[in-house]
Enzyme design. Structure first.
Site, short mmCIF file in Angstrom:
data_model
loop_
_atom_site.label_atom_id
_atom_site.label_comp_id
_atom_site.label_asym_id
_atom_site.label_seq_id
_atom_site.Cartn_x
_atom_site.Cartn_y
_atom_site.Cartn_z
N GLY A 1 0.83 -1.20 0.00
CA GLY A 1 0.00 0.00 0.00
C GLY A 1 0.86 1.25 0.00
O GLY A 1 1.96 1.27 -0.56
N GLU A 2 0.34 2.34 0.60
CA GLU A 2 1.08 3.59 0.75
C GLU A 2 1.39 4.28 -0.58
O GLU A 2 2.20 5.21 -0.63
CB GLU A 2 2.41 3.36 1.49
CG GLU A 2 2.28 2.60 2.80
CD GLU A 2 3.62 2.15 3.34
OE1 GLU A 2 4.66 2.56 2.79
OE2 GLU A 2 3.64 1.39 4.31
N GLY A 3 0.78 3.83 -1.67
CA GLY A 3 1.11 4.39 -2.98
C GLY A 3 2.35 3.81 -3.60
O GLY A 3 2.79 4.25 -4.67
#
Length: 367
Positions: free
Chosen positions: A322-324
């Protein structure tokens, strides 16, 4: 203030200019490298040219990573390896440079912006520029209660819209969109299952933390129960986000809609951004034309959503953190695609043919 109607975006959002895309395709056919030799880079450059309404395509030199943060009450059921209410620790780690997205962004010189939409922590634990937009502290446990009130859902959507305006007005040319959440993949899978009309077991994945079999069963049960609450409000996107979304997901949905209205291209990351994109598509069917799917994470719900959105991921590396992070990995490919088609010369024969045609026209006019 009258209640926000997300369906109004259907009239506000237009498709990228198809005429510009055709011009970009025609110009690509004249380059020294034969069409198709650069694979999907050609398609990426043509998509970007249409989004920019520019031929040749302009360089992507002002990208930004944008992360919406929030805690989800459903995490208290043990559906994640992270403890409920600890998303602020992820935020702090990103700010201090100790997360994958921090490393990649630092290496590529891309600024990272974090928006606290619904973290469950004291605001003093994080910088004011992160927490000042918070809609509420944490989101409700979606298997037994609403994540938000409808008023809070609208506030979160409007927050996302305001952030989109800020980014567009500041000159950001591409946004890499991601989330920082605990329990967010459970809410996202619920939204996707509800909008795709499928069962909990089909969309339940291991999440970014790689849960064990027992936690997977708890997560599947939570999604099943949340789905019972989601189905009666499927006809209203705002009520759906209130029932089984969360402040961060509602804010991302508002951001995606307003970014499309502002003609701001967005690269989606994983299952959470895919869920928000699916809700946004439900409101405005043209909006996915402004998005790229950065990567295929391996989460079954994300694959389901991207198929419904007709978006083909740029990468397939199975990045579930996740987190971009996965979307940020796709950004250099988009930048490379733009640079290649903008800077490669056209074939000499084409230039000579143009010159000959110009000479013939001049001679005909002289006669």
């Amino acid at each position: 203030m009258s209640r926000l109607n997300l369906d109004d975006f259907s009239d506000l959002i237009e498709r990228p200019d198809s005429g510009v895309r055709r011009d970009a395709e025609e110009r690509r056919e004249r380059l020294v490298v034969p069409p198709g030799a650069l694979g999907r880079l050609d398609e990426l450059a043509e998509w970007l040219a249409a989004a920019q309404a520019a031929v040749p395509v302009r360089a992507v030199d002002r990208p930004r990573v944008l992360l919406f943060a929030g805690d989800h009450g459903v995490a208290g059921l043990g559906v994640s390896r992270r403890e409920a209410g600890t998303a602020h620790e992820l935020v702090r780690a990103v700010l201090e440079g100790g997360r994958p997205v921090s490393v990649l962004a630092r290496r590529s010189g891309v600024p990272v912006r974090i928006v606290d939409a619904g973290l469950d922590c004291d605001p003093e634990l994080l910088p004011e520029e992160v927490t000042r937009h918070r809609v509420r502290r944490g989101s409700g446990r979606i298997d037994i209660e609403d994540a938000l009130t409808v008023e809070e859902a609208e506030q979160a959507v409007r927050l996302g819209m305001a952030i989109a305006d800020e980014e567009a007005d500041s000159g950001t040319d591409v946004v890499v969109l991601g989330d920082l959440s605990v329990g967010g993949t459970t809410a996202a899978a619920t939204l996707i299952a509800a909008l795709c009309g499928t069962d909990a077991s089909v969309v339940t994945g291991r999440g970014g933390t790689g849960i064990d079999d027992l936690a997977w069963m708890r997560k599947c049960a939570a999604i099943r129960d949340a789905l019972r609450r989601a189905r009666p409000v499927l006809g209203d996107q705002l009520e759906l986000l209130a029932a089984v979304g969360g402040a961060d997901l509602a804010a991302m949905t508002g951001f995606l809609l307003q970014a499309s209205a502002r003609r701001l291209p967005v690269i989606l990351d994983g299952v959470v951004t895919a869920a928000c994109a699916l809700v946004a598509q439900r409101a405005a069917f043209r909006s996915p034309d402004w998005w790229l799917a950065g990567q295929l994470s391996g989460e079954p719900a994300q694959a389901k959503a991207l198929d419904r959105l007709s978006l083909t991921p740029v990468l397939e590396h199975g990045v579930t953190v996740g987190e971009g992070t996965g979307a940020l990995l796709a950004l250099p490919l988009l930048q490379s695609a733009a640079a290649l088609v903008a800077e490669l010369p056209e074939r000499a024969g084409d230039d000579e043919a143009k010159a000959d045609a110009g000479d013939e026209l001049r001679e005909a006019s002289d006669r």
